[in-house]
Design a protein around this motif. Structure first.
Motif, PDB file in Angstrom:
ATOM      1  N   LEU A  96      18.061 -56.201  34.246  1.00  0.00           N
ATOM      2  CA  LEU A  96      17.461 -55.433  35.341  1.00  0.00           C
ATOM      3  C   LEU A  96      16.509 -54.358  34.833  1.00  0.00           C
ATOM      4  O   LEU A  96      15.492 -54.072  35.478  1.00  0.00           O
ATOM      5  CB  LEU A  96      18.571 -54.813  36.188  1.00  0.00           C
ATOM      6  N   SER A  97      16.817 -53.744  33.713  1.00  0.00           N
ATOM      7  CA  SER A  97      15.908 -52.723  33.169  1.00  0.00           C
ATOM      8  C   SER A  97      14.583 -53.347  32.759  1.00  0.00           C
ATOM      9  O   SER A  97      13.507 -52.787  33.026  1.00  0.00           O
ATOM     10  CB  SER A  97      16.574 -52.025  31.974  1.00  0.00           C
ATOM     11  N   GLU A  98      14.634 -54.511  32.121  1.00  0.00           N
ATOM     12  CA  GLU A  98      13.402 -55.206  31.747  1.00  0.00           C
ATOM     13  C   GLU A  98      12.621 -55.636  32.981  1.00  0.00           C
ATOM     14  O   GLU A  98      11.377 -55.569  33.000  1.00  0.00           O
ATOM     15  CB  GLU A  98      13.737 -56.415  30.884  1.00  0.00           C
ATOM     16  N   ALA A  99      13.342 -56.081  34.006  1.00  0.00           N
ATOM     17  CA  ALA A  99      12.663 -56.484  35.238  1.00  0.00           C
ATOM     18  C   ALA A  99      11.962 -55.304  35.894  1.00  0.00           C
ATOM     19  O   ALA A  99      10.810 -55.412  36.346  1.00  0.00           O
ATOM     20  CB  ALA A  99      13.683 -57.102  36.199  1.00  0.00           C
ATOM     21  N   GLU A 100      12.641 -54.166  35.939  1.00  0.00           N
ATOM     22  CA  GLU A 100      12.021 -52.977  36.545  1.00  0.00           C
ATOM     23  C   GLU A 100      10.819 -52.506  35.740  1.00  0.00           C
ATOM     24  O   GLU A 100       9.790 -52.100  36.303  1.00  0.00           O
ATOM     25  CB  GLU A 100      13.073 -51.869  36.634  1.00  0.00           C
ATOM     26  N   LYS A 101      10.918 -52.584  34.437  1.00  0.00           N
ATOM     27  CA  LYS A 101       9.792 -52.201  33.582  1.00  0.00           C
ATOM     28  C   LYS A 101       8.610 -53.134  33.796  1.00  0.00           C
ATOM     29  O   LYS A 101       7.446 -52.695  33.826  1.00  0.00           O
ATOM     30  CB  LYS A 101      10.238 -52.230  32.121  1.00  0.00           C
ATOM     31  N   LEU A 102       8.880 -54.421  33.949  1.00  0.00           N
ATOM     32  CA  LEU A 102       7.806 -55.385  34.191  1.00  0.00           C
ATOM     33  C   LEU A 102       7.104 -55.120  35.516  1.00  0.00           C
ATOM     34  O   LEU A 102       5.868 -55.150  35.606  1.00  0.00           O
ATOM     35  CB  LEU A 102       8.371 -56.802  34.173  1.00  0.00           C
ATOM     36  N   VAL A 103       7.876 -54.831  36.557  1.00  0.00           N
ATOM     37  CA  VAL A 103       7.290 -54.623  37.885  1.00  0.00           C
ATOM     38  C   VAL A 103       6.476 -53.335  37.933  1.00  0.00           C
ATOM     39  O   VAL A 103       5.362 -53.293  38.475  1.00  0.00           O
ATOM     40  CB  VAL A 103       8.399 -54.605  38.950  1.00  0.00           C
ATOM     41  N   VAL A 104       7.022 -52.263  37.353  1.00  0.00           N
ATOM     42  CA  VAL A 104       6.347 -50.960  37.440  1.00  0.00           C
ATOM     43  C   VAL A 104       5.153 -50.897  36.499  1.00  0.00           C
ATOM     44  O   VAL A 104       4.104 -50.340  36.852  1.00  0.00           O
ATOM     45  CB  VAL A 104       7.354 -49.836  37.129  1.00  0.00           C
ATOM     46  N   GLY A 105       5.282 -51.459  35.316  1.00  0.00           N
ATOM     47  CA  GLY A 105       4.235 -51.300  34.321  1.00  0.00           C
ATOM     48  C   GLY A 105       3.164 -52.364  34.320  1.00  0.00           C
ATOM     49  O   GLY A 105       2.261 -52.312  33.484  1.00  0.00           O
ATOM     50  N   SER A 106       3.249 -53.349  35.194  1.00  0.00           N
ATOM     51  CA  SER A 106       2.268 -54.436  35.199  1.00  0.00           C
ATOM     52  C   SER A 106       1.372 -54.330  36.419  1.00  0.00           C
ATOM     53  O   SER A 106       1.832 -54.019  37.523  1.00  0.00           O
ATOM     54  CB  SER A 106       2.982 -55.795  35.192  1.00  0.00           C
TER      55      SER A 106
END
Length: 303
Positions: free
Chosen positions: A172-182
């Motif tokens: 979930l942390s990687e998913a949130e980072k992908l959504v916010v930072g992309s």
């Protein structure tokens, strides 16, 4: 995989157009194109999956040789992508889907160079077979490559990676980072993705809470089992002692009861008034004992 008709038909959508032998070609077809058409026919018409895979291998060998001057580079890339699509489908139909990723990387060397269509098929295949972790590092490497971030398929692959790989794996942390930072996600898509991540996080917490409760109940159940085992042991000991006591003869039991009564009468000063029967019984035994002793004294002694 052999019964999955929807997956079987999807990879072959890219094989239409100029790759059909029934349509006139604008330039002399290369040997790889002929082999691609042969592999597609073996896969779709004859259902010869092993033959289709072998034909794809021969086509790759022909592409490894120096390309003719009249053959455009873009056509070669399209043929490579189509060969990968046919090879992936052939391996999946033979239930050798675990070899797909290594087979594709053997021809493209690095994950960053995979065509978007090939990467999409790999994500769908491994997520369908419930092993999304096998494709995790490959997709991460592809999404982090700057050259791929400008492709029109980048946003769709990022969303597919989120739904089919990261969320099922609980990353979930990687998913949130992908959504916010992309920048691949629009505003509405980003909000939907964050909602999905929030829902997955709540479910993960509920699962952890349920797991802790199950462990607690298991510990309590273990203690209850030990307590019941102790009670059963005590019960068996009691039954054994009772059966042993009942196995004594009636005379021995009666004698034991009389001796117990005598002890009670002997050592309890209040017993003569409260237990007249036992007192009289004790007196009777005392008289019998005195008479027996007196008779023994009256017997003559012989040398």
């Amino acid at each position: 995989m052999k019964s999955d008709a929807a997956f079987s038909a999807a990879p072959l959508k890219g094989l239409g157009g100029p790759l059909r032998s029934s349509e006139p070609a604008r330039a002399p077809p290369a040997p790889a194109v002929h082999l691609l058409e042969e592999a597609a026919d073996l896969l779709v018409v004859h259902l010869d999956f092993h033959g289709a895979l072998q034909t794809c291998e021969r086509a790759w060998q022909s592409l490894a040789s120096p390309a003719p001057a009249e053959e455009p580079g873009g056509a070669s890339l399209e043929v490579k992508c189509s060969l990968c699509v046919v090879g992936i489908q052939a391996l999946a139909e033979m239930d050798r889907w675990r070899e797909v990723l290594s087979w594709v990387l053997r021809h493209y060397q690095v994950p960053e160079k995979l065509p978007p269509k090939v990467l999409e098929l790999c994500i769908l295949l491994y997520s369908k077979m419930q092993e999304p972790g096998a494709i995790l590092d490959v997709v991460n490497a592809w999404l982090q490559d700057p050259d791929n971030q400008g492709l029109p398929e980048y946003g769709a692959l990022a969303g597919l990676h989120l739904q089919r790989v990261l969320l099922p794996l609980g990353r979930l942390s990687e998913a949130e980072k992908l959504v916010v930072g992309s920048a691949a996600f629009g505003e509405e898509q980003r909000l939907d993705a964050l909602r999905a991540i929030h829902t997955a996080r709540q479910q993960q917490k509920q699962g952890e809470s349920s797991c802790q409760e199950a462990q607690k109940l298991s510990q309590e159940g273990s203690f209850s089992k030990k307590f019941l085992s102790l009670l059963m042991l005590l019960r068996r000991l009691w039954d054994s002692a009772l059966s042993h006591f009942l196995s004594l003869s009636f005379k021995k039991s009666l004698l034991a009861a009389l001796i117990l009564c005598l002890f009670v009468v002997r050592f309890d000063p209040a017993s003569p008034s409260s237990l007249p029967f036992l007192y009289q019984l004790a007196q009777l035994f005392h008289r019998i004992w005195k008479a027996t002793i007196a008779r023994l004294h009256q017997l003559p002694l012989r040398d």
